[in-house]
Design an enzyme around this catalytic site. Structure first.
Site, PDB file in Angstrom:
ATOM      1  N   GLU A   1       0.816  -1.225   0.000  1.00  0.00           N
ATOM      2  CA  GLU A   1       0.000   0.000   0.000  1.00  0.00           C
ATOM      3  C   GLU A   1       0.844   1.267   0.000  1.00  0.00           C
ATOM      4  O   GLU A   1       1.320   1.705   1.055  1.00  0.00           O
ATOM      5  CB  GLU A   1      -0.955   0.027   1.208  1.00  0.00           C
ATOM      6  CG  GLU A   1      -1.808   1.304   1.235  1.00  0.00           C
ATOM      7  CD  GLU A   1      -2.792   1.383   2.397  1.00  0.00           C
ATOM      8  OE1 GLU A   1      -2.791   0.496   3.258  1.00  0.00           O
ATOM      9  OE2 GLU A   1      -3.558   2.362   2.423  1.00  0.00           O
TER      10      GLU A   1
ATOM     11  N   LYS B   1      -2.421  -1.845  -3.284  1.00  0.00           N
ATOM     12  CA  LYS B   1      -3.484  -0.998  -2.719  1.00  0.00           C
ATOM     13  C   LYS B   1      -3.049   0.458  -2.827  1.00  0.00           C
ATOM     14  O   LYS B   1      -2.412   0.998  -1.916  1.00  0.00           O
ATOM     15  CB  LYS B   1      -3.740  -1.399  -1.257  1.00  0.00           C
ATOM     16  CG  LYS B   1      -4.699  -0.469  -0.533  1.00  0.00           C
ATOM     17  CD  LYS B   1      -5.186  -1.056   0.772  1.00  0.00           C
ATOM     18  CE  LYS B   1      -6.054  -0.020   1.486  1.00  0.00           C
ATOM     19  NZ  LYS B   1      -6.806  -0.579   2.596  1.00  0.00           N
TER      20      LYS B   1
HETATM   21  P1  13P Z   1      -9.263   4.396   3.780  1.00  0.00           P
HETATM   22  O1  13P Z   1     -10.048   3.671   2.716  1.00  0.00           O
HETATM   23  O2  13P Z   1     -10.093   4.992   4.861  1.00  0.00           O
HETATM   24  O3  13P Z   1      -8.231   5.310   3.201  1.00  0.00           O
HETATM   25  O4  13P Z   1      -8.444   3.257   4.582  1.00  0.00           O
HETATM   26  C1  13P Z   1      -7.817   2.266   3.895  1.00  0.00           C
HETATM   27  C2  13P Z   1      -6.612   1.829   4.617  1.00  0.00           C
HETATM   28  O5  13P Z   1      -6.430   0.655   4.869  1.00  0.00           O
HETATM   29  C3  13P Z   1      -5.612   2.824   4.985  1.00  0.00           C
HETATM   30  O6  13P Z   1      -4.432   2.191   5.356  1.00  0.00           O
END
Ligand code: 13P
Length: 341
Positions: free
Chosen positions: A178, A220
Protein backbone atom coordinates in the site's frame (compact mmCIF):
# COMPACT_ATOMS: atom_id res chain seq x y z
CA UNK A 1 0.56 -27.66 0.79
CA UNK A 2 3.66 -25.80 -0.41
CA UNK A 3 4.07 -22.11 0.34
CA UNK A 4 3.40 -21.37 -3.34
CA UNK A 5 0.16 -23.37 -3.30
CA UNK A 6 -0.86 -21.60 -0.13
CA UNK A 7 -0.24 -18.14 -1.63
CA UNK A 8 -2.05 -19.12 -4.82
CA UNK A 9 -5.10 -20.42 -2.91
CA UNK A 10 -5.31 -17.18 -0.90
CA UNK A 11 -5.07 -15.08 -4.07
CA UNK A 12 -7.86 -17.04 -5.74
CA UNK A 13 -10.15 -16.57 -2.77
CA UNK A 14 -9.40 -12.84 -2.46
CA UNK A 15 -9.42 -11.82 -6.10
CA UNK A 16 -12.94 -12.32 -7.42
CA UNK A 17 -15.18 -10.37 -9.77
CA UNK A 18 -17.70 -8.21 -7.93
CA UNK A 19 -15.81 -8.43 -4.64
CA UNK A 20 -13.34 -6.31 -2.69
CA UNK A 21 -11.74 -5.86 0.70
CA UNK A 22 -13.02 -4.21 3.88
CA UNK A 23 -10.23 -2.33 5.70
CA UNK A 24 -11.16 -2.54 9.40
CA UNK A 25 -7.59 -2.29 10.70
CA UNK A 26 -7.73 1.07 12.44
CA UNK A 27 -5.07 1.35 15.14
CA UNK A 28 -6.18 2.39 18.63
CA UNK A 29 -5.67 6.15 18.07
CA UNK A 30 -7.43 5.99 14.69
CA UNK A 31 -10.48 4.10 15.92
CA UNK A 32 -10.64 6.54 18.86
CA UNK A 33 -10.84 9.38 16.32
CA UNK A 34 -13.58 7.61 14.32
CA UNK A 35 -15.59 6.81 17.47
CA UNK A 36 -15.16 10.38 18.76
CA UNK A 37 -17.07 11.58 15.67
CA UNK A 38 -20.15 9.77 17.03
CA UNK A 39 -19.40 10.40 20.73
CA UNK A 40 -18.44 6.80 21.55
CA UNK A 41 -15.52 5.87 23.78
CA UNK A 42 -12.93 3.56 22.17
CA UNK A 43 -12.92 1.03 25.01
CA UNK A 44 -11.83 -2.54 24.25
CA UNK A 45 -15.46 -3.66 24.63
CA UNK A 46 -16.83 -1.01 22.24
CA UNK A 47 -14.16 -1.89 19.64
CA UNK A 48 -15.00 -5.58 19.97
CA UNK A 49 -18.72 -4.90 19.66
CA UNK A 50 -18.17 -2.71 16.59
CA UNK A 51 -15.89 -5.18 14.81
CA UNK A 52 -18.35 -7.99 15.61
CA UNK A 53 -21.11 -5.87 14.03
CA UNK A 54 -19.01 -5.49 10.87
CA UNK A 55 -17.86 -9.10 10.60
CA UNK A 56 -21.28 -10.66 11.22
CA UNK A 57 -23.23 -8.34 8.89
CA UNK A 58 -25.55 -10.65 6.94
CA UNK A 59 -24.86 -10.94 3.22
CA UNK A 60 -21.53 -9.10 2.99
CA UNK A 61 -19.71 -12.27 1.89
CA UNK A 62 -21.29 -11.75 -1.56
CA UNK A 63 -19.22 -8.55 -1.99
CA UNK A 64 -16.34 -8.80 0.49
CA UNK A 65 -13.60 -11.40 -0.03
CA UNK A 66 -11.14 -10.23 2.64
CA UNK A 67 -11.05 -8.12 5.81
CA UNK A 68 -7.95 -6.36 7.14
CA UNK A 69 -7.82 -6.50 10.92
CA UNK A 70 -5.78 -4.77 13.59
CA UNK A 71 -3.64 -6.91 15.93
CA UNK A 72 -6.02 -6.61 18.89
CA UNK A 73 -9.00 -7.74 16.81
CA UNK A 74 -7.31 -10.98 15.77
CA UNK A 75 -7.31 -12.06 19.41
CA UNK A 76 -10.91 -11.01 20.14
CA UNK A 77 -14.07 -13.15 19.99
CA UNK A 78 -17.67 -12.54 18.99
CA UNK A 79 -20.43 -12.74 21.64
CA UNK A 80 -20.75 -16.52 21.18
CA UNK A 81 -17.04 -17.05 21.88
CA UNK A 82 -15.97 -17.63 18.25
CA UNK A 83 -12.63 -15.87 17.54
CA UNK A 84 -13.25 -12.96 15.13
CA UNK A 85 -10.91 -14.34 12.41
CA UNK A 86 -12.89 -17.60 12.52
CA UNK A 87 -16.16 -15.66 12.18
CA UNK A 88 -14.83 -14.35 8.85
CA UNK A 89 -13.24 -17.59 7.64
CA UNK A 90 -16.50 -19.47 8.26
CA UNK A 91 -18.20 -17.12 5.81
CA UNK A 92 -15.55 -17.59 3.14
CA UNK A 93 -13.95 -14.19 3.88
CA UNK A 94 -10.15 -14.23 4.19
CA UNK A 95 -8.85 -12.67 7.43
CA UNK A 96 -5.84 -10.37 7.09
CA UNK A 97 -3.64 -8.33 9.40
CA UNK A 98 -2.10 -4.87 9.29
CA UNK A 99 1.52 -5.43 10.29
CA UNK A 100 3.17 -2.05 9.93
CA UNK A 101 3.75 -0.08 13.10
CA UNK A 102 2.79 3.33 11.76
CA UNK A 103 4.75 6.17 10.26
CA UNK A 104 7.12 8.89 11.35
CA UNK A 105 9.64 11.30 9.81
CA UNK A 106 12.39 9.92 7.58
CA UNK A 107 15.62 11.04 9.25
CA UNK A 108 17.58 13.82 7.48
CA UNK A 109 14.92 14.05 4.77
CA UNK A 110 12.58 16.91 5.74
CA UNK A 111 8.94 16.36 4.78
CA UNK A 112 9.38 12.67 3.92
CA UNK A 113 7.78 9.90 5.97
CA UNK A 114 8.73 6.30 6.62
CA UNK A 115 6.86 3.38 8.15
CA UNK A 116 8.23 1.24 10.99
CA UNK A 117 7.85 -2.44 11.80
CA UNK A 118 10.31 -4.66 9.93
CA UNK A 119 12.10 -5.88 13.08
CA UNK A 120 10.66 -9.21 14.17
CA UNK A 121 8.18 -9.22 11.27
CA UNK A 122 8.68 -12.90 10.37
CA UNK A 123 7.95 -13.97 13.96
CA UNK A 124 4.86 -11.76 14.15
CA UNK A 125 3.58 -13.14 10.86
CA UNK A 126 4.00 -16.71 12.11
CA UNK A 127 2.00 -15.82 15.21
CA UNK A 128 -0.76 -14.10 13.21
CA UNK A 129 -0.92 -17.02 10.83
CA UNK A 130 -1.58 -19.22 13.85
CA UNK A 131 -4.47 -16.86 14.70
CA UNK A 132 -5.94 -17.30 11.21
CA UNK A 133 -4.46 -14.44 9.12
CA UNK A 134 -3.64 -15.32 5.51
CA UNK A 135 -2.71 -11.94 4.13
CA UNK A 136 -1.07 -8.79 5.48
CA UNK A 137 -1.02 -5.06 4.82
CA UNK A 138 1.73 -2.46 5.05
CA UNK A 139 1.19 1.21 4.23
CA UNK A 140 3.81 3.76 3.19
CA UNK A 141 2.67 7.38 3.12
CA UNK A 142 3.83 10.16 0.78
CA UNK A 143 2.77 13.75 1.27
CA UNK A 144 3.01 16.07 -1.68
CA UNK A 145 4.92 19.30 -1.17
CA UNK A 146 7.13 21.43 -3.36
CA UNK A 147 10.18 19.31 -2.50
CA UNK A 148 8.34 16.16 -1.44
CA UNK A 149 8.39 13.31 -1.75
CA UNK A 150 12.15 13.55 -2.43
CA UNK A 151 14.06 10.95 -4.45
CA UNK A 152 15.36 9.58 -1.17
CA UNK A 153 11.85 9.41 0.29
CA UNK A 154 10.60 7.53 -2.75
CA UNK A 155 13.45 5.00 -2.75
CA UNK A 156 13.48 4.42 1.04
CA UNK A 157 9.72 3.78 1.09
CA UNK A 158 9.94 1.41 -1.89
CA UNK A 159 12.66 -0.57 -0.14
CA UNK A 160 10.49 -0.94 2.98
CA UNK A 161 7.48 -2.18 0.99
CA UNK A 162 9.60 -4.68 -0.93
CA UNK A 163 11.32 -6.04 2.17
CA UNK A 164 7.95 -6.41 3.91
CA UNK A 165 6.43 -8.16 0.88
CA UNK A 166 9.35 -10.58 0.63
CA UNK A 167 9.07 -11.56 4.32
CA UNK A 168 5.31 -12.12 3.88
CA UNK A 169 5.71 -14.36 0.86
CA UNK A 170 8.42 -16.36 2.58
CA UNK A 171 5.91 -17.05 5.38
CA UNK A 172 3.07 -17.98 3.01
CA UNK A 173 1.20 -14.72 3.66
CA UNK A 174 -0.09 -12.67 0.70
CA UNK A 175 1.23 -9.09 0.98
CA UNK A 176 -0.95 -6.09 0.24
CA UNK A 177 1.49 -3.40 -0.86
CA UNK A 178 0.00 0.00 0.00
CA UNK A 179 1.63 3.21 -1.18
CA UNK A 180 -0.63 6.15 -0.30
CA UNK A 181 0.07 9.48 -1.92
CA UNK A 182 -2.00 11.72 0.33
CA UNK A 183 -4.91 13.84 -0.88
CA UNK A 184 -3.91 16.66 1.54
CA UNK A 185 -2.68 19.87 -0.05
CA UNK A 186 -3.43 22.21 -2.94
CA UNK A 187 -1.61 20.31 -5.69
CA UNK A 188 -3.15 19.63 -9.09
CA UNK A 189 -4.22 16.23 -10.43
CA UNK A 190 -1.20 16.37 -12.79
CA UNK A 191 1.14 16.71 -9.83
CA UNK A 192 -0.52 13.75 -8.09
CA UNK A 193 -0.10 11.74 -11.32
CA UNK A 194 3.59 12.65 -11.54
CA UNK A 195 4.26 11.63 -7.92
CA UNK A 196 2.18 8.44 -8.11
CA UNK A 197 4.01 7.39 -11.27
CA UNK A 198 7.44 7.93 -9.68
CA UNK A 199 6.36 6.09 -6.52
CA UNK A 200 5.08 3.05 -8.43
CA UNK A 201 8.11 2.83 -10.72
CA UNK A 202 10.42 2.68 -7.73
CA UNK A 203 8.24 0.17 -5.88
CA UNK A 204 8.16 -2.30 -8.77
CA UNK A 205 11.94 -2.03 -9.20
CA UNK A 206 12.37 -2.77 -5.49
CA UNK A 207 9.89 -5.68 -5.57
CA UNK A 208 11.89 -7.16 -8.45
CA UNK A 209 15.19 -6.73 -6.59
CA UNK A 210 13.71 -8.51 -3.57
CA UNK A 211 12.35 -11.44 -5.63
CA UNK A 212 8.72 -10.73 -4.78
CA UNK A 213 6.34 -12.81 -6.91
CA UNK A 214 3.96 -10.31 -8.50
CA UNK A 215 1.28 -12.96 -9.07
CA UNK A 216 1.03 -13.39 -5.30
CA UNK A 217 0.54 -9.81 -4.16
CA UNK A 218 -2.18 -7.17 -4.24
CA UNK A 219 -1.51 -3.47 -4.83
CA UNK A 220 -3.48 -1.00 -2.72
CA UNK A 221 -2.86 2.47 -4.13
CA UNK A 222 -4.42 5.91 -4.09
CA UNK A 223 -6.41 7.12 -7.06
CA UNK A 224 -4.94 10.03 -9.02
CA UNK A 225 -6.84 13.07 -7.71
CA UNK A 226 -6.45 16.81 -7.31
CA UNK A 227 -5.40 17.81 -3.77
CA UNK A 228 -8.17 18.45 -1.24
CA UNK A 229 -7.49 22.21 -1.36
CA UNK A 230 -7.00 22.53 -5.11
CA UNK A 231 -9.64 24.92 -6.48
CA UNK A 232 -10.82 22.72 -9.36
CA UNK A 233 -12.68 19.43 -8.85
CA UNK A 234 -12.28 16.53 -11.27
CA UNK A 235 -15.07 14.29 -12.56
CA UNK A 236 -15.09 10.52 -11.96
CA UNK A 237 -14.32 10.01 -15.66
CA UNK A 238 -11.30 12.34 -15.46
CA UNK A 239 -10.04 10.62 -12.31
CA UNK A 240 -10.46 7.20 -13.91
CA UNK A 241 -8.54 8.25 -17.03
CA UNK A 242 -5.70 9.90 -15.09
CA UNK A 243 -5.39 6.96 -12.67
CA UNK A 244 -5.32 4.28 -15.35
CA UNK A 245 -2.84 6.23 -17.48
CA UNK A 246 -0.39 6.09 -14.57
CA UNK A 247 -1.11 2.44 -13.81
CA UNK A 248 -0.68 1.30 -17.41
CA UNK A 249 2.77 2.89 -17.32
CA UNK A 250 3.85 1.41 -14.03
CA UNK A 251 1.97 -1.69 -12.82
CA UNK A 252 2.96 -4.98 -14.50
CA UNK A 253 0.10 -7.08 -15.87
CA UNK A 254 1.27 -9.94 -13.65
CA UNK A 255 -0.25 -8.21 -10.60
CA UNK A 256 -3.70 -9.84 -10.32
CA UNK A 257 -5.57 -7.11 -8.49
CA UNK A 258 -5.47 -3.42 -7.69
CA UNK A 259 -7.64 -2.62 -4.66
CA UNK A 260 -7.89 1.13 -4.10
CA UNK A 261 -7.89 2.87 -0.72
CA UNK A 262 -10.53 5.54 -0.22
CA UNK A 263 -8.14 8.07 1.33
CA UNK A 264 -10.67 10.68 2.45
CA UNK A 265 -13.09 10.48 -0.49
CA UNK A 266 -16.77 10.36 0.42
CA UNK A 267 -18.39 6.91 0.15
CA UNK A 268 -20.26 8.00 -2.99
CA UNK A 269 -17.15 9.46 -4.67
CA UNK A 270 -15.10 6.35 -3.92
CA UNK A 271 -17.78 4.15 -5.51
CA UNK A 272 -18.34 6.40 -8.52
CA UNK A 273 -14.60 6.64 -9.27
CA UNK A 274 -14.13 2.88 -9.13
CA UNK A 275 -17.14 2.40 -11.36
CA UNK A 276 -15.82 4.92 -13.89
CA UNK A 277 -12.64 2.86 -14.23
CA UNK A 278 -14.43 -0.44 -14.72
CA UNK A 279 -17.23 0.90 -16.93
CA UNK A 280 -15.07 3.24 -19.00
CA UNK A 281 -11.94 1.14 -19.43
CA UNK A 282 -12.80 -2.52 -19.91
CA UNK A 283 -10.00 -4.96 -20.68
CA UNK A 284 -7.41 -3.73 -18.18
CA UNK A 285 -5.01 -6.54 -17.19
CA UNK A 286 -5.81 -6.33 -13.46
CA UNK A 287 -9.00 -6.67 -11.47
CA UNK A 288 -9.83 -3.13 -10.33
CA UNK A 289 -11.53 -3.22 -6.98
CA UNK A 290 -11.70 -1.64 -3.54
CA UNK A 291 -10.05 -1.98 -0.13
CA UNK A 292 -11.94 0.82 1.56
CA UNK A 293 -11.88 1.78 5.20
CA UNK A 294 -13.71 5.05 5.68
CA UNK A 295 -15.76 4.81 2.46
CA UNK A 296 -17.31 1.55 3.69
CA UNK A 297 -17.54 2.38 7.38
CA UNK A 298 -18.63 6.04 7.63
CA UNK A 299 -22.32 5.32 7.02
CA UNK A 300 -22.15 2.35 9.42
CA UNK A 301 -20.80 4.49 12.27
CA UNK A 302 -23.44 7.14 11.62
CA UNK A 303 -26.24 4.60 11.98
CA UNK A 304 -24.69 2.61 14.85
CA UNK A 305 -23.97 5.49 17.29
CA UNK A 306 -22.63 2.90 19.75
CA UNK A 307 -26.14 1.58 20.52
CA UNK A 308 -27.00 -2.15 20.52
CA UNK A 309 -30.49 -1.41 19.20
CA UNK A 310 -28.94 0.10 16.04
CA UNK A 311 -26.75 -2.89 15.16
CA UNK A 312 -29.09 -4.46 12.58
CA UNK A 313 -29.63 -1.13 10.77
CA UNK A 314 -25.87 -0.43 10.83
CA UNK A 315 -25.21 -3.86 9.30
CA UNK A 316 -27.66 -2.99 6.52
CA UNK A 317 -25.70 0.22 5.89
CA UNK A 318 -22.52 -1.84 5.49
CA UNK A 319 -24.25 -4.32 3.20
CA UNK A 320 -25.49 -1.46 1.03
CA UNK A 321 -22.02 0.10 0.58
CA UNK A 322 -20.47 -3.33 -0.02
CA UNK A 323 -23.13 -4.08 -2.65
CA UNK A 324 -22.68 -0.75 -4.43
CA UNK A 325 -18.90 -1.16 -4.49
CA UNK A 326 -19.35 -4.72 -5.74
CA UNK A 327 -21.43 -3.25 -8.56
CA UNK A 328 -18.71 -0.63 -9.21
CA UNK A 329 -16.15 -3.42 -9.51
CA UNK A 330 -18.28 -4.81 -12.33
CA UNK A 331 -18.81 -1.35 -13.84
CA UNK A 332 -22.55 -1.67 -13.14
CA UNK A 333 -23.07 1.05 -10.51
CA UNK A 334 -25.56 3.86 -11.13
CA UNK A 335 -25.92 6.94 -8.90
CA UNK A 336 -29.66 6.17 -8.71
CA UNK A 337 -28.81 3.06 -6.67
CA UNK A 338 -27.82 5.36 -3.78
CA UNK A 339 -31.44 6.21 -3.02
CA UNK A 340 -32.62 2.58 -2.82
CA UNK A 341 -32.00 0.63 0.40
P1 13P B 1 -9.26 4.40 3.78
O1 13P B 1 -10.05 3.67 2.72
O2 13P B 1 -10.09 4.99 4.86
O3 13P B 1 -8.23 5.31 3.20
O4 13P B 1 -8.44 3.26 4.58
C1 13P B 1 -7.82 2.27 3.90
C2 13P B 1 -6.61 1.83 4.62
O5 13P B 1 -6.43 0.65 4.87
C3 13P B 1 -5.61 2.82 4.98
O6 13P B 1 -4.43 2.19 5.36
Amino acid sequence: MTITDELQATMEQMVQRGKGILAADESQPTIAKRFASIGVEASAENCRAYRTLLFTAPGIESYISGVIEFEDTLAQSAGDGTPLPAVLARRGIVPGIKVDKGKGPLALSPGDLITYGLDGLAERLREHKGQGARFAKWREVYSIGEQNPSMLGISANAEMLARYAAVCQEQGIVPIVEPEVLIDGNHSMERCAEVTEAVHKEIFHALHRHHVVLEHMILKPNMVLPGKDYPLRASAAEIAAATLRVFRRTVPAAVPSINFLSGGLSPEEATANLNAMNAGFPGMPWLLSFSYGRALQEPVLQVWQGKPENVAAAQLALLKRARLNGAAQRGEYLAAMESAN
